[in-house]
Design a protein around this motif. Structure first.
Motif, mmCIF file in Angstrom:
data_model
loop_
_atom_site.group_PDB
_atom_site.id
_atom_site.type_symbol
_atom_site.label_atom_id
_atom_site.label_comp_id
_atom_site.label_asym_id
_atom_site.label_seq_id
_atom_site.Cartn_x
_atom_site.Cartn_y
_atom_site.Cartn_z
ATOM 1 N N TYR A 199 0.873 -1.176 0.000
ATOM 2 C CA TYR A 199 0.000 0.000 0.000
ATOM 3 C C TYR A 199 0.906 1.220 0.000
ATOM 4 C CZ TYR A 199 -3.452 -3.361 1.697
ATOM 5 O OH TYR A 199 -4.263 -4.449 1.829
ATOM 6 N N GLY A 200 0.686 2.131 -0.914
ATOM 7 C CA GLY A 200 1.595 3.272 -0.890
ATOM 8 C C GLY A 200 1.202 4.403 -1.805
ATOM 9 N N SER A 201 1.959 5.485 -1.629
ATOM 10 C CA SER A 201 1.798 6.711 -2.378
ATOM 11 C C SER A 201 2.587 6.554 -3.672
ATOM 12 C CB SER A 201 2.358 7.842 -1.518
ATOM 13 O OG SER A 201 2.180 9.081 -2.134
ATOM 14 N N MET A 202 1.915 6.556 -4.818
ATOM 15 C CA MET A 202 2.635 6.233 -6.061
ATOM 16 C C MET A 202 1.870 6.682 -7.301
ATOM 17 S SD MET A 202 1.762 2.150 -6.290
ATOM 18 C CE MET A 202 2.152 1.795 -4.584
ATOM 19 N N GLN A 203 2.608 6.746 -8.409
ATOM 20 C CA GLN A 203 2.004 7.069 -9.690
ATOM 21 C C GLN A 203 1.811 5.836 -10.573
ATOM 22 O OE1 GLN A 203 4.935 10.791 -9.953
ATOM 23 N NE2 GLN A 203 3.880 10.499 -11.867
ATOM 24 N N ALA A 471 -5.109 1.281 -14.168
ATOM 25 C CA ALA A 471 -4.001 1.393 -13.214
ATOM 26 C C ALA A 471 -3.573 2.837 -13.006
ATOM 27 C CB ALA A 471 -2.811 0.575 -13.713
ATOM 28 N N ASN A 472 -4.255 3.764 -13.640
ATOM 29 C CA ASN A 472 -3.848 5.169 -13.515
ATOM 30 C C ASN A 472 -4.387 5.777 -12.233
ATOM 31 O OD1 ASN A 472 -4.252 4.450 -16.583
ATOM 32 N ND2 ASN A 472 -2.479 5.783 -16.297
ATOM 33 N N VAL A 473 -3.568 6.617 -11.640
ATOM 34 C CA VAL A 473 -3.882 7.078 -10.294
ATOM 35 C C VAL A 473 -4.297 8.544 -10.286
ATOM 36 C CG1 VAL A 473 -2.085 5.501 -9.463
ATOM 37 C CG2 VAL A 473 -1.590 7.951 -9.595
ATOM 38 N N ASP A 474 -5.054 8.875 -9.273
ATOM 39 C CA ASP A 474 -5.297 10.274 -8.965
ATOM 40 C C ASP A 474 -4.249 10.662 -7.931
ATOM 41 O OD1 ASP A 474 -6.287 12.764 -7.989
ATOM 42 O OD2 ASP A 474 -8.282 12.208 -8.719
ATOM 43 N N MET A 475 -3.446 11.651 -8.284
ATOM 44 C CA MET A 475 -2.430 12.118 -7.320
ATOM 45 C C MET A 475 -2.694 13.575 -6.992
ATOM 46 S SD MET A 475 0.618 11.831 -10.106
ATOM 47 C CE MET A 475 0.346 12.251 -11.821
ATOM 48 N N GLY A 476 -3.919 13.999 -7.304
ATOM 49 C CA GLY A 476 -4.305 15.382 -7.073
ATOM 50 C C GLY A 476 -4.808 16.034 -8.352
ATOM 51 N N PRO A 513 1.619 3.602 -16.710
ATOM 52 C CA PRO A 513 1.924 4.494 -15.589
ATOM 53 C C PRO A 513 1.177 5.825 -15.714
ATOM 54 C CG PRO A 513 3.670 4.592 -17.215
ATOM 55 C CD PRO A 513 2.715 3.534 -17.693
ATOM 56 N N THR A 514 1.092 6.529 -14.604
ATOM 57 C CA THR A 514 0.448 7.853 -14.604
ATOM 58 C C THR A 514 1.534 8.903 -14.798
ATOM 59 O OG1 THR A 514 -1.115 6.903 -13.071
ATOM 60 C CG2 THR A 514 -1.205 9.292 -13.359
ATOM 61 N N ALA A 516 3.791 11.353 -18.158
ATOM 62 C CA ALA A 516 3.930 11.784 -19.552
ATOM 63 C C ALA A 516 2.658 12.390 -20.136
ATOM 64 C CB ALA A 516 4.409 10.607 -20.432
ATOM 65 N N SER A 517 1.834 12.992 -19.303
ATOM 66 C CA SER A 517 0.598 13.624 -19.783
ATOM 67 C C SER A 517 -0.195 12.644 -20.652
ATOM 68 C CB SER A 517 0.915 14.906 -20.570
ATOM 69 O OG SER A 517 1.683 15.788 -19.790
ATOM 70 N N ARG A 518 -0.232 11.372 -20.225
ATOM 71 C CA ARG A 518 -0.862 10.349 -21.044
ATOM 72 C C ARG A 518 -2.187 9.839 -20.505
ATOM 73 N NH1 ARG A 518 -0.390 5.179 -19.131
ATOM 74 N NH2 ARG A 518 -0.539 4.181 -21.157
ATOM 75 N N SER A 519 -2.478 10.094 -19.216
ATOM 76 C CA SER A 519 -3.628 9.417 -18.616
ATOM 77 C C SER A 519 -4.927 9.767 -19.325
ATOM 78 C CB SER A 519 -3.739 9.768 -17.131
ATOM 79 O OG SER A 519 -2.593 9.299 -16.475
ATOM 80 N N ILE A 520 -5.152 11.051 -19.568
ATOM 81 C CA ILE A 520 -6.391 11.443 -20.244
ATOM 82 C C ILE A 520 -6.314 11.092 -21.725
ATOM 83 C CG2 ILE A 520 -7.683 13.467 -21.044
ATOM 84 C CD1 ILE A 520 -8.425 12.743 -18.243
ATOM 85 N N MET A 521 -5.227 11.541 -22.376
ATOM 86 C CA MET A 521 -5.192 11.420 -23.827
ATOM 87 C C MET A 521 -5.141 9.964 -24.285
ATOM 88 S SD MET A 521 -2.717 13.246 -26.603
ATOM 89 C CE MET A 521 -1.556 11.931 -26.927
#
Lengths: 717, 157, 280
Positions: A199-203, A471-476, A513-514, A516-521
């Motif tokens: 469990y952890g803080s991660m992208q 697997a993409n995360v919300d980090m804020g 991974p979350t 490279a400005s890739r999560s949305i696009m």
């Protein structure tokens, strides 16, 4: 709620738990019998460990060394050279050597202070210059280069042969620390039959999972990685969580107890990756009228002690070295250099901020030489649709820079102020403009060859609810909200009926991974496609599962070996104007105005995009002016807390006035492109140009401290 | 170790603790609160902010001995108030929440400000949150949120 | 583990000071930072701690005779909001740290911390502040410049407590404060200057200038100030000599926050500004 207009802001789904303090970040987990691990680090910058003396440990206290790594003691990156725990070789001050594990943190600290390590010191290398002059024994290979790139476009030889003048300039940039408010935090929990849950803080949950599979040498089914609410990342939780999860997992395996590692601010600041310092040299061939015939550029990044992901950072630096300009003849070289310092890594912009700063300031300088305004000179070379990119790919989509420039001039009064401040040196005011782009998604063929993203959507029989498995995360940055919006719109169902739990690798496929400005696009597009398929099957009277694989846009061509072709599927664009006033007594800079115009395609939520812009620009201004990090004589950073490593406060910058231009990208969800990184890129060069005008100096380095301004003022008389 | 008594979110509490123990550790580890967070441990970031006698303090710098006899309010306590609701709605409306790590501290900084100055200027808001670092938002949307709460919160403060 | 004393009265506190080797702690904003550890670990105090925050006698804040009396427990914020706080001190307090720190930190703590970059120190030097020290044996007063001996060093005796700060009430009508730092809030000073002066019928009859973070202690040069006042009919003539005095005696260092070169140049720039522009 149904969406006809996806850009219209909605209340973020995680507002309430975050506002009320109920959100559980990793350090808020209270797991019974949990132990803590404390890292014992090297106090030697380079050398060999001769001996380690560990104090007598009380019962239920443990030591974890490289010998306790069950599998391969290397963090899985492109180059597997970075050990989780040092074996005998030490390559930087602060390198992790061993962990002490137990219940009482005060006792662990006391025990850690008593560990005695004797080193055989080897002369260390701290600078790019030292790494390349070949006097000391190389840290990596024979030449200290973790990566070495070269590419050409057009006919650079002829261009230089024809040159009337050749302008050579050097630019340099410093470290920048991500300084997320939540420090790196990780917990490993041992389960049945050798299973480990993280469990952890991660992208990047799958980076962590894959790193552990290799490090523990275990079957994929035995590693579960669950992201916890993440208090900011900005790239800093792309690479390092793999190391931290390894530490926690080794300790959990040995002790068979849950083990937590929560870095404090000092440990996080001093020993986790930062933005690469860069040295960039331009040699530009000009004709008799000061037109650009060709450009030679060389980029050197300080990689620190291990390769990590630096090679990919370098790719982004060198492929973006021309900024928004289409230059016919180019010869680009680049290298990541090994030094005995903390390995550098990902940070919002990923190699591009250094290049954008350098090219923008170089263009300023060439404009001055040509006797024309910076903006006029830049407009001569600004890329248009159909022009070639630095890597001889194609700008396929419309480039709205002319519209953006007109807009920024209208809201900032840039042209008028530029002229006025030029005529009034006594007021020490200046205004600067920057033009920039950001390639969205992975560089080169990374998406189709390496990542191969996969996303899953599920609807249970007789349920109206849909669950997103990604697997993409919300980090804020709001992915919890924007992903739900995309799915809700495509399915034409209320947002409340969409579930999108924090990623758990036991449940979600690897959508990449979350970063490279890739999560949305990229992933958002997979989500849209999957949702559209699900909508078609909505009537079915059974459980429905849709798996959506990534398919590269047909128009993209890339030759990785030659660095030629379309380095990115699409580009997002920005224009920034920054206005400054410099105090002639203290050389302190006050930012009096910030105006920005961006093309990020269709925003999935205008308010979330506004938040990315506001935050990214202020981070960029911090990079420009105040975030100083330097090393002492052992390569250990001198700014190791938020008192000394100063990030912007609410008092530092004027409000940002921002506009978006209307735009749409055919391969993004509802026309969206990437936005997260772009927003940081333009602030530093615009700030530098403004300070340059205010003080009649040419800025060639970041950060622009008051001390540096004083030095330049003295130099320029 | 000594018995230290104070008022926590409206209730009298007595704990047996070393007087030098950080109030932050008492709140998080002894009381189980997750609202106050450790971002720096040096009073520099404001993530651990709580109210002490209605004034903003960094709980990482308060030895619990200094809390003796005083009133402490954490976000958990404040979230019961109508004023919280007003602020929370404004934060949502303005898009002032990103990663959320600074958010409870920001809310309490806003409450401390509005208690003293119900209709602050932009500069007064900036000063009031100048010890609460946020790395995500660049602050402007937080400032807008506090302004919004002040504008619509007539009578609450 | 250290012992904590939590006396209710000054008499009790002084007795503890006399009998034990203790470190007094008021707001804690310096001591808790300097001795902090990561979460769950007690601060690493090496002496027994004397909590003085709840001693009412140290919470005086009043105008008495010709002085302002500021008790050791008075927070920076209380002082910022007190109508009698001298303007030059008020200017410094406004820019100091951030609200949460100002709500706990005390001016007495800022003095005892004796950092060359302490924000309240240049105004206190310029105001000729006096510290009141008490022990079980009696009390004494020292001008602040004699109390602070060097970075982190003061003349406080082991059995003494700093109980209050006394500031002579003046009628200066020109004040200037400037702090150069990395950012505009929550920042430690690289250089700072505090000037307070009295102008009477177009003439400066009294001037005090103190410069922070340019030496081991705050720099205030009476020699320069006197030259200026003695020649207040024609200051232009003596200004070069005055600057020369400062130039010889300001010897800053390089450190994590700035360079000696910057500190020196900015200090001199600010002195020029103060003597030539500010008091015009």
């Amino acid at each position: 709620m149904l969406y006809s207009d996806i850009g219209k802001p909605i209340k973020k789904v995680d507002n309430d738990i975050k506002l009320s303090g109920k959100a559980k970040y990793a350090a808020d987990y209270n797991i019974s019998e949990m132990l803590y691990a404390r890292t014992v680090r090297s106090s030697c910058s380079r050398g060999r460990i001769k001996s380690i003396k560990i104090p007598a440990l009380p019962e239920e206290y443990f030591v974890i060394t490289a010998a306790d790594v069950p599998g391969k003691n290397r963090i899985k990156f492109l180059t597997d050279d970075w050990p989780f725990l040092a074996e005998d070789k030490i390559n930087y001050y602060g390198e992790a050597i061993l962990l002490l594990v137990g219940a009482d943190r005060a006792l662990l600290k006391k025990l850690a202070d008593e560990v005695k390590i004797v080193y055989e010191e080897i002369p260390a290398i701290f600078t790019i210059e030292e790494a390349l002059n070949n006097v000391k024994k190389p840290i990596y290979g024979t030449d200290n280069k973790f990566a070495d790139y070269k590419y050409e476009k057009g006919d650079v030889k002829t261009a230089f042969a024809k040159a009337a003048t050749i302008v050579e300039e050097k630019y340099s940039t410093g470290y920048q620390k991500q300084a997320y408010l939540e420090n790196q935090s990780m917990i490993a929990v041992p389960g049945k039959a050798g299973k480990i849950t993280i469990y952890g803080s991660m992208q990047c949950p799958y980076y962590v999972k894959n790193a552990l599979i290799q490090a523990i040498g275990i079957d994929s089914s035995k590693i579960q990685v669950v992201q916890t609410v993440t208090g900011g990342a900005f790239g800093g939780k792309e690479d390092y969580p793999s190391l931290l999860a390894g530490h926690a997992a080794f300790a959990a395996l040995k002790t068979q107890k849950p083990v937590a590692i929560f870095y404090d601010r000092e440990e996080d600041t001093a020993y986790t990756p930062r933005r690469h310092p860069a040295e960039i040299i331009f040699k530009t061939a000009l004709d008799g009228e000061n037109n650009i015939l060709g450009v030679k550029a060389d980029v050197k990044l300080d990689g620190g002690a291990y390769a990590g992901i630096s090679e990919v950072v370098l790719q982004r630096s060198i492929y973006n070295i021309c900024g928004v300009y289409s230059i016919a003849n180019l010869q680009i070289t680049g290298a990541v250099i090994a030094t005995n310092t903390v390995p550098n890594g990902a940070f919002r912009g990923f190699g591009a901020p250094q290049s954008i700063f350098a090219i923008e300031m170089h263009m300023e300088s060439l404009a001055r030489k040509a006797g024309v305004s910076a903006i006029d000179y830049k407009m001569r070379y600004m890329a248009k649709q159909g022009d070639t990119t630095a890597t001889d790919g194609v700008f396929y989509d419309e480039i709205k820079l002319p519209e953006m420039l007109a807009k920024v001039d209208q809201i900032s009064d840039y042209s008028k102020k530029k002229k006025m401040y030029g005529e009034q040196p006594q007021f020490h005011k200046g205004i600067g403009i920057s033009l920039f782009l950001h390639g969205c998604g992975f560089t080169g063929s990374g998406e189709q060859d390496i990542i191969k993203a996969k996303l899953k959507l599920c609807k249970k029989k007789n349920s109206q609810r849909v669950e997103i498995f990604a697997a993409n995360v919300d980090m804020g940055q709001g992915l919890q909200t924007t992903f739900r919006k995309i799915a809700a719109k495509a399915l034409a169902i209320p947002l409340e009926n969409i579930d999108f739990p924090y990623p758990d690798t036991d449940k979600v496929p690897d959508s990449g991974p979350t970063v490279a400005s890739r999560s949305i696009m990229i992933v958002g597009r997979l989500l849209q496609k999957a949702a559209e398929k699900l909508k078609q099957r909505w009537h079915e009277d059974n459980d429905i599962e849709i798996i959506q694989d990534y398919e590269a846009p047909a128009r993209i061509k890339w030759d990785g070996g030659k660095s030629l072709g379309d380095a990115y599927p699409a580009y997002a664009w920005g224009v920034n104007v920054v206005e400054t006033k410099v105090d002639p007594l203290t050389y302190e800079v006050t930012v009096t105005g910030i105006w920005t115009v961006f093309d990020v395609g269709q925003p999935i939520d205008e308010r979330i995009i506004e938040g990315q812009i506001q935050g990214g620009v202020v981070q960029g201004l911090g990079y420009a002016g105040m975030e100083v990090m330097t090393n002492d004589s052992k390569g250990h950073s001198r700014q190791n807390n938020l008192t000394n490593y100063t990030i912007p406060t609410a008092m530092d910058f004027a409000s940002i006035k921002n506009c978006l231009v209307e735009s749409s990208y055919e391969d993004g969800p509802y026309g969206a492109k990437g936005a997260g990184e772009l927003t940081l890129l333009g602030a530093a060069p615009a700030y530098a140009a403004a300070v340059g005008q205010a003080m009649r100096i040419h800025i060639d380095r970041l950060p622009i401290t008051a001390e540096y301004i004083l030095d330049e003022v003295i130099k320029h008389g | 170790m000594a018995d230290i008594s104070f008022i926590l979110n409206g209730k009298n509490v007595t704990i047996d603790a070393d007087a030098t123990k950080r109030l932050l550790d008492v709140l998080r580890e002894d009381m189980g609160f997750t609202g106050p967070k450790e971002g720096c441990g040096e009073g520099e970031c404001g993530a651990c902010s709580v109210l002490m006698d209605h004034e903003l303090v960094s709980s990482c710098l308060v030895p619990v001995g200094n809390a003796a006899g005083h009133e402490i309010i954490t976000i958990e306590g404040f979230s019961e108030e109508k004023r919280y609701e007003k602020l929370a709605n404004a934060f949502a409306e303005a898009g002032a929440v990103q990663c959320g790590f600074c958010t409870p501290g920001m809310i309490l900084a806003a409450e401390a400000l509005l208690n003293k100055i119900p209709h602050p200027t932009e500069m007064q808001i900036r000063q009031a949150i100048s010890g609460n670092l946020c790395r995500c938002t660049g602050y402007n949307m937080i400032i807008e949120a506090i302004q919004m709460a002040a504008d619509t919160g007539d009578g609450l403060w | 583990m250290v012992k904590s004393f939590m006396p209710k009265t000054l008499a009790e506190a002084l007795k503890i000071c006399d009998e034990h080797d203790v470190c007094p702690i008021a707001g804690g904003t310096d001591l808790m930072v300097r001795n902090h550890q990561s979460a769950g670990i007690l601060p690493t105090f090496t002496k027994d701690m004397l909590f003085i925050k709840n001693i009412d006698e140290l919470t005086v804040l009043e105008k008495k005779d010709m002085h302002l009396i500021i008790g050791a427990n008075i927070t920076l914020n209380r002082l910022l909001n007190w109508e009698n706080t001298p303007q030059i001190l008020h200017l410094a307090l406004q820019e100091m740290a951030a609200p949460a720190i100002r709500n706990m930190g005390t001016i007495a703590g800022n003095i005892c911390n004796a950092s060359p970059a302490g924000d309240t120190l240049p105004p206190l030097y310029a105001l000729d502040a006096i510290v009141c020290l008490k022990s079980i044996a009696g009390e004494r007063e020292l001008p602040i410049r004699e109390f602070i001996l060097g970075p982190g060093k003061t003349a406080l005796k082991e059995n003494e407590l700093l109980t209050a700060i006394k500031i002579p009430i003046g009628d200066n009508n020109i004040n200037f404060y400037k702090k150069a730092a990395m950012r505009k809030a929550a920042a430690i000073s690289k250089v700072s200057i505090a000037m307070t002066a009295k102008k009477e019928k177009d003439k400066i009859v009294n001037i005090a200038i103190a410069i922070g973070a340019v030496g081991p202690t705050v720099v205030r040069l009476a020699e320069a100030e006197d030259m200026f006042i003695k020649n207040n009919e024609n200051t232009g003539k003596v200004l070069p000599d005055i600057y020369d005095v400062y130039d010889r005696q300001i010897k800053p260092i390089d450190d994590i926050r700035s360079t000696a070169k910057y500190r020196k140049q900015v200090a001199m720039n600010l002195l020029h500004y103060v003597y030539e522009k500010c008091i015009k």
